[in-house]
Design a protein around this motif. Structure first.
Motif, PDB file in Angstrom:
ATOM      1  N   UNK A   1      61.986  71.227 -14.002  1.00 38.94           N
ATOM      2  CA  UNK A   1      63.355  71.180 -13.501  1.00 38.94           C
ATOM      3  C   UNK A   1      64.366  71.469 -14.592  1.00 38.94           C
ATOM      4  N   UNK A   2      64.135  70.939 -15.780  1.00 42.06           N
ATOM      5  CA  UNK A   2      65.073  71.155 -16.883  1.00 42.06           C
ATOM      6  C   UNK A   2      65.029  72.589 -17.396  1.00 42.06           C
ATOM      7  N   UNK A   3      63.904  73.286 -17.155  1.00 47.54           N
ATOM      8  CA  UNK A   3      63.784  74.683 -17.582  1.00 47.54           C
ATOM      9  C   UNK A   3      64.051  75.647 -16.435  1.00 47.54           C
ATOM     10  N   UNK A   4      64.677  75.158 -15.356  1.00 45.29           N
ATOM     11  CA  UNK A   4      65.112  76.000 -14.225  1.00 45.29           C
ATOM     12  C   UNK A   4      63.963  76.701 -13.516  1.00 45.29           C
ATOM     13  N   UNK A   5      62.799  76.066 -13.460  1.00 47.02           N
ATOM     14  CA  UNK A   5      61.664  76.628 -12.732  1.00 47.02           C
ATOM     15  C   UNK A   5      61.754  76.164 -11.285  1.00 47.02           C
ATOM     16  N   UNK A   6      61.592  77.086 -10.348  1.00 47.81           N
ATOM     17  CA  UNK A   6      61.825  76.763  -8.943  1.00 47.81           C
ATOM     18  C   UNK A   6      60.574  76.253  -8.225  1.00 47.81           C
ATOM     19  N   UNK A   7      59.463  76.995  -8.310  1.00 50.28           N
ATOM     20  CA  UNK A   7      58.265  76.640  -7.560  1.00 50.28           C
ATOM     21  C   UNK A   7      57.244  75.927  -8.448  1.00 50.28           C
ATOM     22  N   UNK A   8      56.417  75.100  -7.814  1.00 42.87           N
ATOM     23  CA  UNK A   8      55.392  74.345  -8.539  1.00 42.87           C
ATOM     24  C   UNK A   8      54.379  75.287  -9.177  1.00 42.87           C
ATOM     25  N   UNK A   9      53.955  76.314  -8.442  1.00 44.36           N
ATOM     26  CA  UNK A   9      52.957  77.227  -9.023  1.00 44.36           C
ATOM     27  C   UNK A   9      53.547  77.992 -10.213  1.00 44.36           C
ATOM     28  N   UNK A  10      54.848  78.215 -10.212  1.00 54.24           N
ATOM     29  CA  UNK A  10      55.480  78.854 -11.363  1.00 54.24           C
ATOM     30  C   UNK A  10      55.458  77.905 -12.572  1.00 54.24           C
ATOM     31  N   UNK A  11      55.639  76.627 -12.316  1.00 49.20           N
ATOM     32  CA  UNK A  11      55.548  75.648 -13.399  1.00 49.20           C
ATOM     33  C   UNK A  11      54.145  75.633 -13.997  1.00 49.20           C
ATOM     34  N   UNK A  12      53.137  75.720 -13.121  1.00 50.40           N
ATOM     35  CA  UNK A  12      51.762  75.701 -13.608  1.00 50.40           C
ATOM     36  C   UNK A  12      51.403  76.974 -14.371  1.00 50.40           C
TER      37      UNK A  12
ATOM     38  N   UNK B   1      53.455  78.252 -16.490  1.00 48.11           N
ATOM     39  CA  UNK B   1      54.152  78.114 -17.773  1.00 48.11           C
ATOM     40  C   UNK B   1      53.232  77.356 -18.729  1.00 48.11           C
ATOM     41  N   UNK B   2      52.856  77.938 -19.857  1.00 51.18           N
ATOM     42  CA  UNK B   2      51.860  77.291 -20.729  1.00 51.18           C
ATOM     43  C   UNK B   2      52.282  75.922 -21.246  1.00 51.18           C
ATOM     44  N   UNK B   3      53.572  75.704 -21.441  1.00 52.54           N
ATOM     45  CA  UNK B   3      54.001  74.392 -21.936  1.00 52.54           C
ATOM     46  C   UNK B   3      53.869  73.319 -20.858  1.00 52.54           C
ATOM     47  N   UNK B   4      54.250  73.641 -19.635  1.00 55.95           N
ATOM     48  CA  UNK B   4      54.151  72.666 -18.553  1.00 55.95           C
ATOM     49  C   UNK B   4      52.686  72.374 -18.239  1.00 55.95           C
ATOM     50  N   UNK B   5      51.890  73.440 -18.112  1.00 54.35           N
ATOM     51  CA  UNK B   5      50.473  73.241 -17.810  1.00 54.35           C
ATOM     52  C   UNK B   5      49.776  72.474 -18.947  1.00 54.35           C
ATOM     53  N   UNK B   6      50.119  72.811 -20.180  1.00 54.21           N
ATOM     54  CA  UNK B   6      49.531  72.105 -21.310  1.00 54.21           C
ATOM     55  C   UNK B   6      49.923  70.642 -21.344  1.00 54.21           C
ATOM     56  N   UNK B   7      51.178  70.350 -21.013  1.00 53.07           N
ATOM     57  CA  UNK B   7      51.652  68.964 -20.953  1.00 53.07           C
ATOM     58  C   UNK B   7      50.861  68.182 -19.908  1.00 53.07           C
TER      59      UNK B   7
END
Length: 490
Positions: free
Chosen positions: A310-321, A323-329
């Motif tokens: 949310x803080x990085x303006x990502x809209x969809x959950x699959x888009x977050x996954x 993202x290497x930083x979000x998935x890695x977290x």
């Protein structure tokens, strides 16, 4: 040209759409269900449809019910479709559409006399609910709140109830007076110990006007606990257009969901039940281990990815996954801090379950939004994150990532993303959270002093220090740099 959905048009729907293999006239009612929304139709209604297609449990069809006038719009749509729903199951490499016919009627919402009369009839042997967590009238400590205005109103006028629980009490009294055994009350909401929560709400309301009948309910009515799971986003014009374009069906309220589904129940149904276990449900002696696994790994995992995305303006959950930083977290915090706080689950490999969750979150077809995952953190954090954190602190386990997750939520509640985009109110307590988040920017401890959420955790020096460290880093360096630093740590 898409074909409007109805009983009359079933035969003319495209061959790619699966239709009920049973005649509507072969069904009879057995379940009255409060809360005919997307999750109910993707879950309980789907399991029943599977059963009916096998020629089983045909006397367990659904009658819909609701307590709010706002539910009339959905009822009107379904009535125009003869109560049919198109369910679209989506995986990364394929999608399947099926018409569900397991609901045979839907009573007018908020028509208490009609709903009570229908529940009072002998053929209704289960009353089920998907009314969301707010419908159970819980206080900040997840206990039944007898002071809630809706509960006080029903207690003052039990003969004219407005809540689902008040209507059930009236129906149970009518059944007792007529010598008809009580129905089973089956909660299908994603709430820890949902059967016990439902019992507390029903008995708690009854106790306010008729303590003796409250004791009768406690002694005679079954409330099986259950764990429910299926990612089911809200329906928008996007889904309606996709259904028309991809499958040639015009459905005013279709349901899109993932292909995966899970339902684990305690087998406590005195008047019988549908053979749900014949179509994939599990009946167990104790749901608690499965429930805890899901709450911590899946629901907790949703919280982990929600706020950085949310803080990085990502809209969809699959888009977050993606993202290497979000998935890695997600992977690091799950493996090092969450899984160690999940006790063994019968016949379940927890690392494999985590792999499954990661695949489900990555499904590009679902269209689940980060904003939905960020919603209602003031209620979700105490259920999905704080218990794991407490167990980690008590056992000497890791909590660095959990402290960062808490800091990310605090930063999100300041109401602006890293890029400066305004975050629209996304919590029932948003007006209270925002000023506290702004205070925490200068004094991080202010966030942890929200006793209703963190209790005494503000006094844990180690956790408070890590929380302050990460919140300061988020404000100073931004989300991406902070996640990078966390992932680089040993």
């Amino acid at each position: 040209m898409a074909t409007p959905l109805s009983l009359a048009t079933l035969a003319s729907l495209p061959a790619t759409v699966a239709k009920p293999g049973y005649a509507r006239g072969s069904l009879s009612a057995g379940i009255l269900h409060f809360g005919v929304g997307n999750f109910h139709r993707a879950h309980q209604a789907m399991y029943l449809d599977r059963l009916f297609n096998r020629g089983q449990s045909l006397d367990w069809a659904l009658i819909g019910a609701g307590v709010f006038e706002g539910e009339r719009r959905g009822r009107d749509i379904l009535q125009a479709q003869d109560w049919l729903t198109t369910l679209v199951e989506q995986e990364a490499d394929h999608s399947e559409a099926r018409v569900l016919g397991s609901m045979i009627d839907y009573l007018p919402p908020a028509d208490a006399p009609a709903i009570i009369a229908r529940m009072s009839q002998r053929d209704i042997r289960i009353v089920s609910l998907t009314i969301t967590e707010g419908g159970y009238f819980l206080d900040a400590k997840d206990r039944f709140d007898p002071t809630h205005p809706a509960i006080r109103a029903d207690a003052a006028s039990p003969e004219a109830p407005k809540t689902a629980f008040g209507m059930m009490i009236r129906a149970l009294k009518a059944r007792r007076n007529a010598g008809i055994p009580p129905f089973t009350v089956m909660c299908c909401d994603n709430i820890p110990h949902n059967g016990a929560v439902t019992r507390n709400a029903l008995c708690g309301l009854a106790r306010l006007s008729d303590p003796d009948f409250a004791e009768w309910i406690a002694a005679n009515v079954a409330f099986p606990n259950a764990m429910v799971d299926r990612i089911t986003p809200a329906t928008t014009d996007r889904e309606r257009a996709m259904l028309a374009a991809d499958f040639g069906v015009a459905d005013g309220w279709p349901v899109f969901c993932e292909g995966y589904t899970q339902w684990v129940l305690e087998d406590h149904f005195p008047l019988g039940r549908p053979a749900f276990d014949a179509v994939g449900a599990q009946f167990v002696a104790d749901v608690a281990p499965f429930e805890l696994m899901k709450l911590r790994i899946l629901n907790g995992g949703h919280a982990v990815i929600a706020y950085p995305a949310g803080l990085m303006d990502i809209h969809f959950v699959h888009e977050a996954m993606a993202h290497p930083l979000v998935r890695g977290f997600l992977r690091k915090i799950e493996e090092t801090e969450i899984l160690p706080q999940v006790p063994p689950v019968p016949d379940t490999d927890l690392p494999a379950y985590l792999d499954l969750i990661e695949r489900r979150f990555s499904n590009p077809k679902i269209g689940d939004t980060i904003r939905r995952l960020c919603l209602d953190g003031s209620n979700r954090q105490p259920k999905f994150i704080i218990p794991t954190l407490r167990d980690a602190l008590a056992s000497g386990g890791g909590f660095n990532g959990l402290a960062l997750e808490c800091a990310l939520w605090a930063r999100y509640c300041a109401g602006v993303t890293d890029s400066g985009q305004i975050i629209e109110p996304n919590d029932p307590n948003w007006d209270r959270l925002v000023p506290v988040a702004e205070q925490a920017r200068r004094r991080p401890q202010a966030w942890l002093e929200q006793d209703a959420i963190y209790g005494d955790l503000a006094g844990h020096a180690g956790f408070a220090a890590r929380f302050a460290h990460w919140l300061n880093a988020l404000w100073r360096d931004g989300t991406a740099a902070t996640l990078t630093r966390y992932l680089q740590q040993g």
